[in-house]
Scaffold this active site. Sequence first.
Site, short mmCIF file in Angstrom:
data_model
loop_
_atom_site.label_atom_id
_atom_site.label_comp_id
_atom_site.label_asym_id
_atom_site.label_seq_id
_atom_site.Cartn_x
_atom_site.Cartn_y
_atom_site.Cartn_z
N ASP A 484 0.51 -7.07 2.98
CA ASP A 484 0.99 -5.84 2.33
C ASP A 484 2.46 -5.97 1.96
O ASP A 484 3.19 -6.83 2.49
CB ASP A 484 0.77 -4.64 3.25
CG ASP A 484 0.50 -3.36 2.48
OD1 ASP A 484 0.83 -3.30 1.28
OD2 ASP A 484 -0.04 -2.41 3.09
N ASP A 554 -4.33 2.22 -3.22
CA ASP A 554 -4.48 3.02 -2.01
C ASP A 554 -5.33 4.25 -2.24
O ASP A 554 -5.75 4.92 -1.29
CB ASP A 554 -3.10 3.46 -1.49
CG ASP A 554 -2.41 2.37 -0.69
OD1 ASP A 554 -3.07 1.38 -0.32
OD2 ASP A 554 -1.20 2.49 -0.44
#
Length: 748
Positions: A484, A554
């Site tokens: 990430d 997301d």
Amino acid sequence: MLKENQATIHFRTETNQFHLSNGKVSYIFKASSDGKLLHLYYGKALPESDYSHLVEMHHRPMTTYRQENDLLYSLEHLKQEFPEYGTTDFRHPGISLRQENGSKITNFTYLKHEIIDGKPGLEDLPATYVENNSEAKTLIVTLKDELTKVEVELLYTIFSELAVITRSARVINRGEQTQAIEQLASLSLDLPDADYDWIQLSGAWGRERAMKERSLQQGIQSIESTRGISSHQHNPFVALKRKTADEFQGEVIGLSFVYSGNFLIQAEVDTWDVTRLQVGMNPFCFEWKLEAGEAFTSPEAILVYSDQGLNGMSHSFHQLFRKRLARGEWREKDRPVLINNWEATYFDFDEEKLVSIAEKAHDVGVELFVLDDGWFGERNNDFAGLGDWFENKERLPKGIDSLAERIRSLGMKFGLWFEPEMVNKDSELFREHPDWLIHTPNRKENHGRNQFVLNFGVKEVVDNIFLQMSEIIDKSKLDYIKWDMNRPLTDVYDHRLDAGQQGEVFHRYVLGVYRLYEMLVTKYPNVLFESCSSGGGRFDPGMLYYAPQTWTSDDSDAIERLKIQYGTSLLYPVSSIGAHVSMVPNHQTNRITPIETRGNVAFFGAFGYELDLNQLKENELDIVKEQIKFYKKYRSVIHNGTFHRLLSPFDHDNQTAWMVVSEDQTTAIVAHYKTLNEVNRSYQRMKLEGLNADADYQIDGKMYSGTELMNAGLVITDASSGQINEQNNRAETHDFDSRVWVLTQEGK
């Protein structure tokens, strides 16, 4: 292996003309009498011939000229391969080189060329590749500026089977003085007209890669990133399509950039309707000091031509990215069905809670358990722990190896979340090395998500993170890493570099990210990497070279994902699109959608779940079992087949449809999605694509010819899987309905 066709590069000595072709596309240019590279043609393949007549020169008012007593030869009105500003061309250049005396005027002219089989790699940069030299040919044209002795190598590679040409430039300082590169385009292409619509993929966090379309106009149209990452805001891709082109027919030019940092793509239309299309590292806040004897290589640009619409363009990108950009064991291997604990637990977990989720996941057929944020350091919230890649003993007192062993004993693979480029000030790493932050001296640092960026331009920093990650990977025998990156770069400065090198910091950072990836994929070739940047903030071709899939957004809401995944598919193959079924109400939109539709959307990607299966009802768990069973049966078709977009959510608003066809055309999977229900809806058929016209296909026990399905269409009126209401003999339809059909050839 890619099919082998014939790529050719012809050089006509009598006219100094280069012609790259493979039967699908031609790219033609020549060197003028004074050594300037003049562009002649790019488009559908032409026969080998002399095309020098395509160089047009006319006298025009208010023009400057190259030679005295010559009122024709002006670079302002000529289409070029490597343009420069200030020597009769007033458009944006392909290079800007600041010399020690402050001058930026250069005159790069043809010196020599070389034609080689195959495709060379780019030093320290991701790029497409070949496995056999017969798959491509490469032209290297060397230009030289006589005054500075600087040379530029222009690399052109044409692939044999695909209508794909890649471009890059390498600047070599063969002089004695220091030069400063202020701008370097990886590709500059002058098109003879401006009759195009410009398509870009833009948005923001949670709504990435929406299709935006407008007509080219006189002036400059552009997209860019100045964030240090390719960004949620603009993907490094544009398409120019003819006004009459659509998904299925017409001419389209696609341009993509294999880079994960600041970029600029622009189309400059001059007053004579010539379109200069350029892509490269963003010149904003960029400068690279080039000492005598040093070289600098630009990232790769990929140019795709299609005369079969946007789908045709996408098919070339998909095949290239899937087979000759992604690498390693997982390139074309079936990806495991995964479950990620983040939306199920956030930071609230311990070993027993995780194992209980994993046990239920195993029962329904999940193959990979992924532990997300919170397992390391003192990570009890997002204020602490980043940079300390060892177990959080409060949550996992028995260590990460204990959890991994228990997961693996269930017959599942085990994966972990990392954010290796970041650090919290509340961490051991920061307390030991506060100078490792990217920050500007004597100024207050700016944070994002309470975290700061490590200076990956420094070898010592990258080596430290590599060693920390290696210890955890070895200890847990890790199968998967979610990498990430949750904030853009600010305060960009490196106190180790002198004032004249501060324009190098952004690019040095990206090279450091690539270096860490390369060390990890080399040492751990069996680990499946998934890149992520708060979802889709760094979904770019550069990342696919190291990680064959990316967490797409997301936003996991199924209805939002229709636009996100549709837009993403313009450039990226389905195998690269991380897509999960999440809990409802959705954590981003609060929308409640049927679990069937959530699955039907997520099937077309690297499939998984983002929830606690223990919270589902028994009938929902039965649906999950069927979803996983379906995906395992057809994932090879979904990931390796040819993907066709059928109905766009950007055009139809209430409907989306797409399909994928196996390479041998024996199996196809068609999906249709409806947003809101309609009263007394019109009858509707949907034409399919890519089938074998001479074959018959079985759908729900009935036979249809490929010709009928592609020309008459598939009836999709009230295309839901709902039951028939006996009182009115109508199908029960609802908001957010969807349907997936499997088509199989007779006898297959």
